[in-house]
Each structure stands twice: as structure tokens, then as C-alpha cells.
Design an enzyme around this catalytic site. Structure first.
Site, short mmCIF file in Angstrom:
data_model
loop_
_atom_site.label_atom_id
_atom_site.label_comp_id
_atom_site.label_asym_id
_atom_site.label_seq_id
_atom_site.Cartn_x
_atom_site.Cartn_y
_atom_site.Cartn_z
N ASP A 1 2.07 9.29 13.59
CA ASP A 1 2.34 8.34 13.61
C ASP A 1 4.15 8.76 12.96
O ASP A 1 4.51 9.93 13.61
CB ASP A 1 2.29 7.54 12.90
CG ASP A 1 1.54 8.05 11.00
OD1 ASP A 1 2.41 9.29 10.49
OD2 ASP A 1 2.31 7.08 10.29
N SER B 1 6.23 3.53 8.27
CA SER B 1 5.34 4.54 8.87
C SER B 1 4.73 4.63 10.36
O SER B 1 5.48 4.67 11.36
CB SER B 1 4.35 4.19 7.96
OG SER B 1 2.66 5.50 8.51
N HIS B 2 3.60 3.74 10.61
CA HIS B 2 3.52 3.69 12.06
C HIS B 2 3.49 1.95 12.38
O HIS B 2 3.75 1.82 13.44
CB HIS B 2 1.58 3.38 11.83
CG HIS B 2 1.29 2.66 11.07
ND1 HIS B 2 1.54 2.19 9.77
CD2 HIS B 2 0.61 1.23 11.35
CE1 HIS B 2 0.55 1.57 9.32
NE2 HIS B 2 0.30 0.53 10.47
N ASP C 1 2.73 11.44 8.89
CA ASP C 1 1.53 11.48 7.68
C ASP C 1 0.27 11.90 8.51
O ASP C 1 -0.92 12.14 8.03
CB ASP C 1 1.70 11.39 6.21
CG ASP C 1 1.97 9.54 6.84
OD1 ASP C 1 1.62 9.03 7.89
OD2 ASP C 1 2.39 8.61 5.32
N ARG C 2 0.10 10.52 9.61
CA ARG C 2 -1.22 10.47 10.77
C ARG C 2 -1.91 11.00 11.52
O ARG C 2 -1.24 12.00 12.22
CB ARG C 2 -1.53 8.82 10.60
CG ARG C 2 -1.12 8.04 9.69
CD ARG C 2 -1.33 6.89 10.55
NE ARG C 2 -1.07 5.49 8.80
CZ ARG C 2 -1.99 4.25 9.44
NH1 ARG C 2 -2.25 3.60 10.97
NH2 ARG C 2 -1.69 3.51 8.51
N THR D 1 -7.31 2.49 -1.54
CA THR D 1 -6.82 1.97 0.08
C THR D 1 -5.79 3.28 -0.58
O THR D 1 -4.93 2.14 -1.31
CB THR D 1 -6.58 1.37 0.48
OG1 THR D 1 -8.25 1.18 1.63
CG2 THR D 1 -5.61 1.47 1.86
N THR E 1 0.67 -1.28 0.17
CA THR E 1 -0.07 -0.17 -0.10
C THR E 1 0.95 1.00 0.48
O THR E 1 0.34 2.54 -0.15
CB THR E 1 -0.98 -0.32 1.26
OG1 THR E 1 -1.68 -1.15 1.58
CG2 THR E 1 -1.78 0.98 1.04
N ASP F 1 5.76 8.52 11.08
CA ASP F 1 6.63 9.45 9.06
C ASP F 1 5.80 10.38 9.59
O ASP F 1 6.09 11.55 8.44
CB ASP F 1 7.15 8.65 8.31
CG ASP F 1 5.55 8.12 7.82
OD1 ASP F 1 4.81 7.91 8.46
OD2 ASP F 1 4.70 7.88 6.77
N ARG G 1 8.03 -2.51 2.90
CA ARG G 1 7.97 -2.87 4.10
C ARG G 1 8.08 -4.37 4.14
O ARG G 1 7.03 -5.03 4.30
CB ARG G 1 6.46 -2.16 4.38
CG ARG G 1 6.61 -1.12 5.31
CD ARG G 1 5.20 -0.78 5.30
NE ARG G 1 4.82 0.85 5.25
CZ ARG G 1 4.27 1.33 5.68
NH1 ARG G 1 3.42 0.90 6.66
NH2 ARG G 1 4.14 2.86 5.18
N LYS H 1 -0.59 12.49 3.12
CA LYS H 1 -1.59 12.24 3.43
C LYS H 1 -0.71 14.03 5.15
O LYS H 1 0.54 13.77 4.85
CB LYS H 1 -1.98 11.76 4.81
CG LYS H 1 -1.55 10.38 5.74
CD LYS H 1 -2.13 9.41 5.33
CE LYS H 1 -0.97 8.27 6.16
NZ LYS H 1 -0.98 7.10 5.21
C1 VG1 Z 1 -2.04 1.09 5.43
C2 VG1 Z 1 -4.09 1.87 6.06
C3 VG1 Z 1 -3.65 2.79 4.41
C4 VG1 Z 1 -2.83 3.54 4.13
C5 VG1 Z 1 -1.66 2.91 4.56
C6 VG1 Z 1 0.05 3.50 3.76
O1 VG1 Z 1 -2.59 0.30 4.41
O2 VG1 Z 1 -4.75 0.65 6.32
O3 VG1 Z 1 -5.53 3.49 4.48
O4 VG1 Z 1 -2.74 4.48 3.40
O5 VG1 Z 1 -1.53 2.30 5.57
O6 VG1 Z 1 -0.32 4.18 5.86
P1 VG1 Z 1 -3.41 -1.08 5.32
O7 VG1 Z 1 -2.88 -1.85 3.50
O8 VG1 Z 1 -2.04 -1.63 5.84
O9 VG1 Z 1 -4.11 -1.13 5.51
V1 VG1 Z 1 1.04 5.16 6.29
O10 VG1 Z 1 0.54 6.12 7.45
O11 VG1 Z 1 1.46 3.27 7.31
O12 VG1 Z 1 2.28 5.23 5.36
CO CO Z 2 2.47 7.05 7.90
#
Ligand code: VG1
Ligand code: CO
Length: 545
Positions: free
Chosen positions: A279, A113-114, A283-284, A346, A18, A281, A22, A378
Site C-alpha cells: 500500500d 497509508s492506503h 506496511d500492507r 484493530t 486507528t 506506506d 488522517r 506491519k
Molecule cells: C484499517 C484496518 C486496520 C488497520 C488500519 C491501518 O483501519 O481495518 O486493520 O490497522 O486501517 O492500516 P479501520 O479503522 O479503517 O478499519 V494502514 O495500512 O491504513 O495504516
Molecule cells: Co498502510
């Protein structure tokens, strides 16, 4: 042979998900793993020779080592200049802005990210294109294809580049410009929002707040923007020091992971008026009021409904986009404003074309993501500043702002149930079972619920007509309720099944119900229709968001 050329073996598992590639740190540290992926990116780009690239990350474990490797590879591949965030730091929104501002060819963002960090945590690499946004599927597919057959990569001889001091350096023929990671972004925020009004709010005796940087990348950004520019007492910004392992916590802003902030905001003896977190990085965003949680889907709708109070959006907004599983609260706002609301798969990469072509001004996701056309990612602090600006104008509490919104537009009760770390085959079986029952579902009645439509979401990009299939199963009821199923594309261990449940309530007398209780019939049905218990052996979700 070119002395910078190294032979390697291709990896078969470097498919970006997504949001980039990772994997656990162990993968990335394996011989040539990072190098192969970076070379695959470089090989997939036209115009790399002599170009400018942006580089930085969220500061997690392996960030600094990865930066040294990428710099040497960029130099050996003929990149003209790298704009590097000082100490290797750039939040995702800041990187997006820097790419746009300095008209770079793109950027490499080092973040998972998170996801947790540290030697046993995760690492990630994302490539963003010249609009500042995540590479579209066409490019990530090309990178993956390249990675499956890569036999060699190029790297300059080992030498350490100083990355902690601002200034310009040379690595072979390439320039490296170490830039302040915060200032450009902070200026952008200042030109977007009414800083004097927010400053006055923060200074007022009736207002108090807490921002939790979660020991992640937003610490320095919050310190400059909220602290230095807006006058917030630094005690009100917690966990400001970015740590390589995020203090051992998940840098994920939600009610179960942002414990310190949540305990402050849910303190019956007196909580601050406003709470927020971002979060890993940056963006959340999570927004809290005194004993009150703002659902991220509602946050998008509320920001859209109130756009005109913000200087940058006073002329109104062009349109809104939300990811398909995000609640339909924003649709109601778009309808009232007479603007389009797009439903995308998504992941932020699907918003890029709509933003570039001025079809939308705001976009968001249920996963604590919101943003606008100022960048192509974001943006956590953007949302926090938006809320502060809104409170400053409305002179009202977070809870009242949300309740008044529900009174006007109705409330979309919403929850996500995650089944994490499932064996891949179990998760695939659930999705396969759902797909095979799609044609049977429409017309089925379960007490008061009648299924109107069931499909596997396909998105056709309205700008370039590219088609993205298999983006999640939608079950839509004739009262507008929905159950959505999809598999996560950011996890690094097994599979995660996400079930999203939504029910609309127009009656203001029923806006104060318990979320899980009011969704009970849909939750039970979601488990039954997907045969979750039979196919996974799990009797309950591992996380409820
Ligand atoms: C998750 C979220 C999605 C978001 C993605 C990246 O993806 O559901 O809405 O865009 O993380 O966010 P998934 O495929 O695990 O549902 V971040 O802040 O982790 O870059
Ligand atoms: Co993020």
C-alpha cells in the site's frame, strides 16, 4: 516574547484514529492545522529536549511542505537531532526500524497509508514511540487533549532545509541527518530471510513473478531488495516510481484496486507464478498466485505454520496475535503449535506490548497486514519475502501451499463488507441498535445458526492492564462462525461500517466453494440483525473485500 512563538487557536477535531490523524489535504493545509498537531505531540512527550527523532513519509502530496514545517518546529522545540529519510521518504516499516536501530525517542510518519493522495486526497500524521511502534492509546489521548486547548506553538524562522542530499545539516541548534531511506531496512530483510535461496528461485526458469509498488513508497525498496539484491528483472516490478498522487489510484493492495497486477495474475493465457503488492506506506501486503488470491487472514496463519523454514524463526515462534475481526485461522495454528494466540483490537498499536514482552513473534490483521518482532509496524515487503522464501523451500505453488494448509487445518471462509461514506448518524444508529440488542441475541436460532454469544469487545492489555472498550460488536455462533461489526477509524469522509463474516469448514471436499455463496446465510443475517437497510437506506455494501 520568544520570536519563535506563534499564537494559535485550538482545533477540536484532532483526535487520532486507528492509525494517526488522517484528514483531507485541505484540512492539513489550513492555517496552523499541521502546526497545532505537531506541537500537541511535542507537548505530550517527556524528554523531547535534546532527543533524536525520525522523520519521513510515503511521499504523498504535501509531504515535502510538511517536512519543512516539522523540521522548523522540532528545532524551535529543542530537539537535538532529526534523522530524515532522503527526499522525505521513509516507508512505515523502514521508519519503525530506523527508530529502533538508532534508539530514537520516536518518529513522525507522514502518511495516510492506503487512502488516496493528491491535492484532493488525504494526508496523515502518526507518532511512533521509541520501540518503533504506533503511540499507544494513552499517548494519543494525551495528544488529543493537548490539541483541544493549544494556544501557541514554536517554530524557527522560515528557511528551507535541503532534504534531497545525504549528509548532515544544521537548523538553528538542531542537527538534521539526511539518511538513505532504504539501506537499513534492506539489510534487516537480508538478515531475516534466506536471500541465496530466494535468489535461486527468482533465477529459475520455472518461476516468474510480478510486484506492484502501486506508485507508492515501496518502489525504491523493491528495486533495491527484489531487483539489486535478489536479481529480479526490473520489468517484473511495476509502478515503481513513487508519485504524489499515486497515479490517481488508491494505493490499496486488494483485488479491486491493484488492477494492473490482478489482470496479470488472472490472465488465463499464462500468469506469473507469484504476485504481490503493497500500500501507500508499505506496511500492507497482498499475495496472489496464478489465478489465486490469498486471504490475508490465511496469510498470517500460513506464515505462522511455516515459520521454521525461515532463518530468523528457525527456533520457532513464541505466540501469535491477531486483531479481533481477523479470521480465526491463526488460532488453529497456535493451538497445534501449543503457543498462545492473542486477540487484540484493530490497529497495530495493540501488538506493541505483546511484542516488547516477547509474548508473540508474529501478528496480523485481516486488512492485508502481517508482521513480526523485527519491528513494531506491519510490514508489506517482509510478508512478500516470507512467501518467496517459503516457495523457495517448498518448491510448490502459492495455491498448493494454501490448499495443503486448509487440508491440514480447515478453511475459514471469510469476507468483509464495507458500507462507506455513510452519514455519521446512520452509522452510529446501526452500532447503537446492535448494542441495545446484545442481551437478547444469545440463544436465538436462525435455521441452522444458533447465536452462542454476543458482546461489545473490550480488550485488557495483558502487560499493562490498560482497558480499551467499544472495539467492535461480536456475534459468535455455536459452530464457531462469527459476524463482527465496527466503524472504521481511518476514513476521512463520513463513516464506514465494516461487517466481517467468517465460517469455518473442516471438510476438505468443501474447500473450493464460492466465498460469498458459502457465506450467504451469515451475510443476510448480518444485515438483518443490524437493520442495515432500515437504518442506512443502503441495500448493498459499497465494497466487498
Ligand atoms: C484499517 C484496518 C486496520 C488497520 C488500519 C491501518 O483501519 O481495518 O486493520 O490497522 O486501517 O492500516 P479501520 O479503522 O479503517 O478499519 V494502514 O495500512 O491504513 O495504516
Ligand atoms: Co498502510
Amino acid at each position: 516574547m520568544d520570536s519563535n512563538l506563534k499564537r494559535t487557536q485550538p482545533f477540536k477535531d484532532q483526535q487520532p484514529g486507528t492509525s494517526g490523524l488522517r484528514k483531507s489535504v485541505k484540512y492539513f493545509k489550513a492555517e496552523n492545522y499541521l502546526q497545532n498537531f505537531i506541537q500537541s505531540i511535542f507537548n505530550s512527550l517527556e524528554d523531547l529536549e535534546g532527543s533524536t527523532l525520525v522523520l519521513g513519509g510515503d511521499g504523498r502530496f504535501f509531504n515535502r511542505e510538511a517536512i519543512q514545517i516539522i523540521l522548523r518546529m522540532a528545532a524551535a522545540n529543542g530537539v537535538g537531532e532529526v534523522l530524515l529519510g532522503q527526499a522525505g521518504i521513509l516507508s512505515t516499516p523502514a521508519a519503525s526500524h530506523v527508530i529502533r536501530k538508532y534508539k530514537a525517542l520516536g518518529g513522525i510518519l507522514l502518511t495516510a497509508s492506503h487512502n488516496p493522495g493528491g491535492p484532493d486526497g488525504d494526508f496523515g500524521v502518526k507518532f511512533n514511540i521509541s520501540n518503533g511502534g504506533p503511540a499507544p492509546e494513552k499517548l494519543t489521548d494525551a495528544i488529543f487533549e493537548e490539541s483541544k486547548q493549544l494556544k501557541e506553538y514554536k517554530i524557527e524562522k522560515a528557511q528551507v532545509t535541503p532534504i534531497d542530499q545525504l549528509g548532515s545539516f544544521k537548523l538553528a541548534e538542531m542537527n538534521i541527518k539526511v539518511i538513505d531511506p532504504v539501506i537499513d531496512y534492506a539489510d534487516l530483510m537480508e538478515s531475516t530471510f534466506d536471500f541465496p535461496a530466494i535468489k535461486e528461485l527468482i533465477a529459475s526458469a520455472d518461476f516468474s513473478m510480478c510486484y506492484d509498488a502501486m506508485s507508492a513508497v515501496t518502489g525504491p525498496y523493491a528495486t533495491e531488495i527484489l531487483g539489486s539484491r535478489l536479481g529480479l528483472d526490473t520489468n517484473a516490478i511495476i509502478n515503481t516510481q513513487p508519485l504524489m498522487n499515486f497515479g490517481g489510484r488508491h494505493p490499496d493492495p486488494n483485488l479491486s484496486t491493484a488492477k494492473q497486477l490482478v489482470s496479470k495474475m488472472y490472465d488465463k493465457k499464462g500468469a506469473p507464478n507469484f504476485g504481490a503488492a503493497s500500500d501507500g506506506d508499505g506496511d500492507r501486503h497482498m499475495i496472489l498466485g496464478d489465478y489465486f488470491f490469498v486471504n490475508p487472514s490465511d496469510s498470517l496463519a500460513i506464515l505462522a505454520a511455516n515459520a521454521q523454514v525461515i532463518p530468523a524463526y528457525e527456533e520457532g515462534i513464541k505466540g501469535i496475535a491477531r486483531s479481533m475481526p481477523t479470521s480465526q485461522a491463526a488460532d488453529k495454528v497456535a493451538e497445534k503449535l501449543g503457543i498462545p494466540c492473542f486477540e487484540t483490537p484493530t490497529g497495530w498499536k495493540f501488538f506493541g506490548n505483546l511484542l516488547d514482552n516477547d509474548q508473540i513473534t508474529f501478528c496480523g490483521e485481516e486488512s492485508f497486514g502481517g508482521g513480526a518482532n523485527h519491528i513494531r509496524e506491519k510490514d508489506g515487503l517482509w510478508a512478500v519475502l516470507f512467501w518467496l522464501n517459503l516457495i523457495a523451500v517448498k518448491q510448490d505453488s502459492v495455491e498448493n501451499i494454501v490448499r495443503k494448509h486448509w487440508a491440514e487445518y480447515g478453511r475459514n471462509y471469510y469476507s468483509r463488507h464495507d458500507y462507506e461514506r455513510l452519514p455519521n448518524k446512520d452509522a452510529d444508529n446501526v452500532m447503537r441498535h446492535l448494542k441495545s440488542s446484545l442481551t437478547l441475541l444469545p440463544g436465538m436460532q436462525f435455521d441452522t445458526l444458533r447465536i452462542d454469544k454476543a458482546d461489545d469487545f473490550t480488550y485488557i492489555d495483558p502487560i499493562d492492564n490498560s482497558i480499551s472498550e467499544n472495539q467492535g460488536i461480536r456475534i459468535i455462533f455455536d459452530n464457531g462462525s462469527r459476524i463482527i461489526y465496527r466503524l472504521s477509524g481511518t476514513g476521512t469522509e463520513g463513516a464506514t461500517l465494516r461487517i466481517y463474516i467468517e465460517r469455518f469448514e473442516g471438510d476438505i471436499e468443501k474447500h473450493d466453494l464460492d466465498i460469498q455463496e458459502t457465506l450467504t446465510d451469515l451475510i443476510q443475517l448480518s444485515v438483518k440483525l443490524a437493520k442495515v437497510v432500515e437504518l442506512t437506506g443502503k441495500s448493498k455494501p459499497s465494497a466487498i473485500v
